[in-house]
Scaffold this motif. Structure first.
Motif, PDB file in Angstrom:
ATOM      1  N   UNK A 280       0.812  -1.227   0.000  1.00 46.77           N
ATOM      2  CA  UNK A 280       0.000   0.000   0.000  1.00 46.77           C
ATOM      3  C   UNK A 280       0.841   1.270   0.000  1.00 46.77           C
ATOM      4  N   UNK A 281       2.157   1.087  -0.114  1.00 44.63           N
ATOM      5  CA  UNK A 281       3.058   2.256  -0.091  1.00 44.63           C
ATOM      6  C   UNK A 281       4.039   2.118  -1.253  1.00 44.63           C
ATOM      7  N   UNK A 282       4.418   3.236  -1.865  1.00 41.75           N
ATOM      8  CA  UNK A 282       5.470   3.146  -2.886  1.00 41.75           C
ATOM      9  C   UNK A 282       6.598   4.104  -2.543  1.00 41.75           C
ATOM     10  N   UNK A 283       7.799   3.736  -3.012  1.00 41.94           N
ATOM     11  CA  UNK A 283       8.950   4.621  -2.826  1.00 41.94           C
ATOM     12  C   UNK A 283       9.263   5.257  -4.164  1.00 41.94           C
ATOM     13  N   UNK A 284       9.456   6.553  -4.155  1.00 42.54           N
ATOM     14  CA  UNK A 284       9.827   7.285  -5.365  1.00 42.54           C
ATOM     15  C   UNK A 284      11.175   7.931  -5.065  1.00 42.54           C
ATOM     16  N   UNK A 285      12.129   7.754  -5.970  1.00 45.77           N
ATOM     17  CA  UNK A 285      13.458   8.324  -5.738  1.00 45.77           C
ATOM     18  C   UNK A 285      13.614   9.568  -6.605  1.00 45.77           C
ATOM     19  N   UNK A 286      13.909  10.691  -5.960  1.00 48.30           N
ATOM     20  CA  UNK A 286      14.003  11.958  -6.694  1.00 48.30           C
ATOM     21  C   UNK A 286      15.401  12.543  -6.593  1.00 48.30           C
ATOM     22  N   UNK A 287      15.798  13.239  -7.650  1.00 47.69           N
ATOM     23  CA  UNK A 287      17.072  13.938  -7.651  1.00 47.69           C
ATOM     24  C   UNK A 287      17.068  14.957  -6.511  1.00 47.69           C
ATOM     25  N   UNK A 288      18.176  14.982  -5.776  1.00 46.12           N
ATOM     26  CA  UNK A 288      18.231  15.824  -4.577  1.00 46.12           C
ATOM     27  C   UNK A 288      18.135  17.314  -4.943  1.00 46.12           C
ATOM     28  N   UNK A 289      18.718  17.698  -6.092  1.00 43.60           N
ATOM     29  CA  UNK A 289      18.716  19.116  -6.492  1.00 43.60           C
ATOM     30  C   UNK A 289      17.425  19.497  -7.211  1.00 43.60           C
ATOM     31  N   UNK A 290      17.064  18.708  -8.247  1.00 41.62           N
ATOM     32  CA  UNK A 290      15.958  19.128  -9.119  1.00 41.62           C
ATOM     33  C   UNK A 290      14.599  18.607  -8.661  1.00 41.62           C
ATOM     34  N   UNK A 291      14.596  17.543  -7.866  1.00 39.10           N
ATOM     35  CA  UNK A 291      13.319  16.953  -7.449  1.00 39.10           C
ATOM     36  C   UNK A 291      12.722  16.051  -8.521  1.00 39.10           C
ATOM     37  N   UNK A 292      13.413  15.900  -9.664  1.00 37.61           N
ATOM     38  CA  UNK A 292      12.913  15.015 -10.730  1.00 37.61           C
ATOM     39  C   UNK A 292      13.094  13.547 -10.329  1.00 37.61           C
ATOM     40  N   UNK A 293      12.178  12.698 -10.789  1.00 36.66           N
ATOM     41  CA  UNK A 293      12.316  11.257 -10.513  1.00 36.66           C
ATOM     42  C   UNK A 293      13.527  10.729 -11.285  1.00 36.66           C
ATOM     43  N   UNK A 294      14.391   9.972 -10.623  1.00 38.52           N
ATOM     44  CA  UNK A 294      15.609   9.471 -11.276  1.00 38.52           C
ATOM     45  C   UNK A 294      15.354   8.053 -11.805  1.00 38.52           C
ATOM     46  N   UNK A 295      16.136   7.609 -12.800  1.00 34.06           N
ATOM     47  CA  UNK A 295      15.951   6.238 -13.312  1.00 34.06           C
ATOM     48  C   UNK A 295      16.213   5.206 -12.214  1.00 34.06           C
ATOM     49  N   UNK A 296      15.555   4.043 -12.371  1.00 29.86           N
ATOM     50  CA  UNK A 296      15.702   2.972 -11.380  1.00 29.86           C
ATOM     51  C   UNK A 296      17.184   2.600 -11.212  1.00 29.86           C
ATOM     52  N   UNK A 297      17.594   2.418  -9.996  1.00 29.87           N
ATOM     53  CA  UNK A 297      18.988   2.058  -9.720  1.00 29.87           C
ATOM     54  C   UNK A 297      19.838   3.268  -9.368  1.00 29.87           C
ATOM     55  N   UNK A 298      19.325   4.455  -9.694  1.00 30.75           N
ATOM     56  CA  UNK A 298      20.102   5.667  -9.397  1.00 30.75           C
ATOM     57  C   UNK A 298      19.749   6.187  -7.996  1.00 30.75           C
TER      58      UNK A 298
END
Ligand code: AMP
Length: 512
Positions: A333-351
């Motif tokens: 029921x929860x997802x993790x989204x990884x975002x670039x620390x500077x831009x806030x854009x979602x980064x490719x998987x593994x990054x």
């Protein structure tokens, strides 16, 4: 809105198994144990009282450490439709006073052995343990309509705040239900399960005990404070408890592992080990697998603001292949989204980037602090376009191709010390509030990627003063009046002044 499903499950356990012990401590006295039937009956009676007498809508402060009455009080508040805020006796009175001020005159259930030593004018009313025990015998009750439900706040956990004041994380009833579902799917349920209630109730890891264990018919076992101080007394008590499930921080189990007698012979029934709250090191994992070859070991992760949201079974193969260990697969029921620390854009998987957690167990924010809430919480949408809450964790991490999350430290100044969450800014504010101190920077000393202790770099207020060992002792002792013990730096280093970096801030890197 349907009433708390957790309370329903708990009530079902109480009806079906009223004589089953719900909680007992190493002290072993009659007052140190409670069965499901009594937990239900007493919490009903206290709920009826709170519904009539407590300021409505305001959290109930439950002050104490570990005792059956603590659980009675948490459940009673929830049954009365009110949030509860646990406050541990380890908190100095200034910090307790701050919490009372933030809640603005709450009703306090003071369940510690000693009387409540905080300014009672800050409370609506203070009831000591004997008062509460008498109320619990009234025979009264409340109906399900009174229980917390949906977005009603179930509990409020105060955690270290970078500005020097604790902040109260508000968790609604529906998140507690979601956590219960998650726990139920992961771990064995049923009778004859005895689980270690190790962490204090102010720490979100205790939700495994309160929500997970009590909705699954477990018996909780806790070490009382005196016993906890001695490792051999703790081991003796643990050995005779019949423990099947272990819940603690990795630090605590590492401490136990330092003693060679901590193994399956000592705890022959132990088959499930749940670790949460900080980095679980591979070396500790391998040692644990060697000592408890028949137990299943889980690494779990989650900030107070979301509850535990990931899990992974740590096998020998995993511990030998992946270093650092992943924190695991996500609660569905929860997802993790990884975002670039500077831009806030979602980064490719593994990054690598900053971990954002989105979904069913994300808190409603900090009590009375919309400024802090807005800084890290937001609303986004799920796959079906439905609104869900998101929390910016401040954790550095990535997701691998199998959907496993890795957590590789912090992007801010929060550290974990023996599992305790500490904002370095909180300690710095404490230090500069002392008349002796002009400026302070606190750093965490680390070993193998884990914080071991705090080091305070201090500039004294009096430029002519010659700091001595005694000065350091005095600072520590004054700090203990305002901060819990675990937040007091072990080492104090004196400076005449601090080097500033290009931004004009104290150069923390240079100090480290
Ligand atoms: P707390 O709010 O006290 O539960 O602390 C949450 C923080 O502890 C997380 O944001 C992480 O930084 C850290 N943490 C919790 N569990 C783990 C874990 N299994 N591995 C690494 N870090 C963890």
């Amino acid at each position: 809105m349907t009433a708390s499903r957790f309370l329903k499950e708990f009530s079902r356990e109480c009806r079906e198994y009223p004589n089953r012990i719900a909680y007992f401590t190493s002290r072993g006295g009659a007052a140190d144990s409670i069965n499901y039937g009594d937990l239900d009956r007493k919490s009903n009676a206290l709920a009826a009282f709170l519904k009539k007498e407590a300021p409505q809508g305001k959290p109930i402060v439950v002050y104490g450490h570990k005792s059956p009455l603590m659980l009675v009080s948490f459940l009673a508040a929830a049954k009365a439709g009110l949030p509860y805020a646990p406050v541990d006796v380890a908190y100095p009175s200034d910090r307790v006073a701050d919490i009372l001020e933030q809640i603005d005159h709450p009703l306090v259930l003071s369940l510690a052995d000693a009387p409540f030593a905080v300014d009672v004018a800050l409370a609506n009313r203070v009831l000591e343990a004997n008062d509460v025990l008498a109320i619990c015998e009234s025979g009264e009750s409340v109906s399900e309509e009174s229980w917390v439900s949906g977005d009603d706040i179930f509990y409020l956990l105060f955690t270290s705040g970078s500005t020097g004041r604790p902040k109260g994380v508000q968790m609604p009833s529906r998140c507690v239900d979601s956590f219960m579902d998650y726990f139920g799917k992961l771990f064995p349920v049923g009778q004859d399960r005895i689980s270690f209630n190790r962490v204090p109730y102010t720490f979100d890891v205790s939700l495994f005990d309160i929500v997970g264990a009590l909705s699954s018919g477990y018996t909780l076992f806790a070490l009382e404070s005196e016993c906890e101080k001695s490792m051999s007394a703790s081991f003796e008590a643990l050995a005779s408890s019949g423990l099947t499930t272990w819940v603690s921080t990795p630090s605590y189990i590492e401490m136990c592992l330092a003693d060679p007698s901590f193994d399956a012979q000592l705890l022959p029934r132990l088959d499930t080990i749940i670790l949460c709250g900080e980095v679980f090191r591979n070396t500790a994992a391998v040692k644990l697998i060697d000592r408890f070859p028949n137990a299943r070991i889980f690494n779990t992760y989650g900030p107070t603001e979301t509850q535990a949201v990931t899990d992974i079974e740590v096998t020998r193969e995993l511990a030998e292949q992946l270093n650092p260990l992943p924190v695991g697969y996500l609660n569905p029921e929860v997802r993790a989204v990884i975002r670039d620390v500077e831009t806030g854009e979602i980064v490719p998987q593994g990054q690598m980037g900053e971990v954002y957690l989105e979904g069913a167990t994300v808190s409603l924010g900090y009590f009375g602090r919309s400024d802090l809430t807005d800084a890290v919480f937001s609303v986004t949408t799920d796959e079906n376009g439905e609104p869900i809450r998101a929390y910016k964790t401040g954790d550095k991490g990535y997701l691998d191709g199998q959907g496993r999350l890795y957590c590789l430290g912090r992007l801010d100044f929060q550290v974990k010390l023996n599992g305790f969450r500490v904002e370095l800014g909180d300690v710095e504010q404490g230090l500069v509030s002392l008349p002796l101190v002009k400026e302070a920077v606190v750093l965490a000393a680390e070993k193998d990627g884990k914080a071991t202790h705090l080091v305070a770099h201090v500039q004294l207020a009096d430029p002519a003063a010659e700091p001595t060992f005694k000065t350091g002792q005095q600072i520590k002792s004054e700090l203990r009046q305002i901060l819990p013990d675990y937040m007091v730096p072990k080492k104090i280093v004196f400076h005449d002044g601090f080097v500033l970096n290009v931004n004009g801030k104290i150069d923390r890197k240079a100090l480290a």
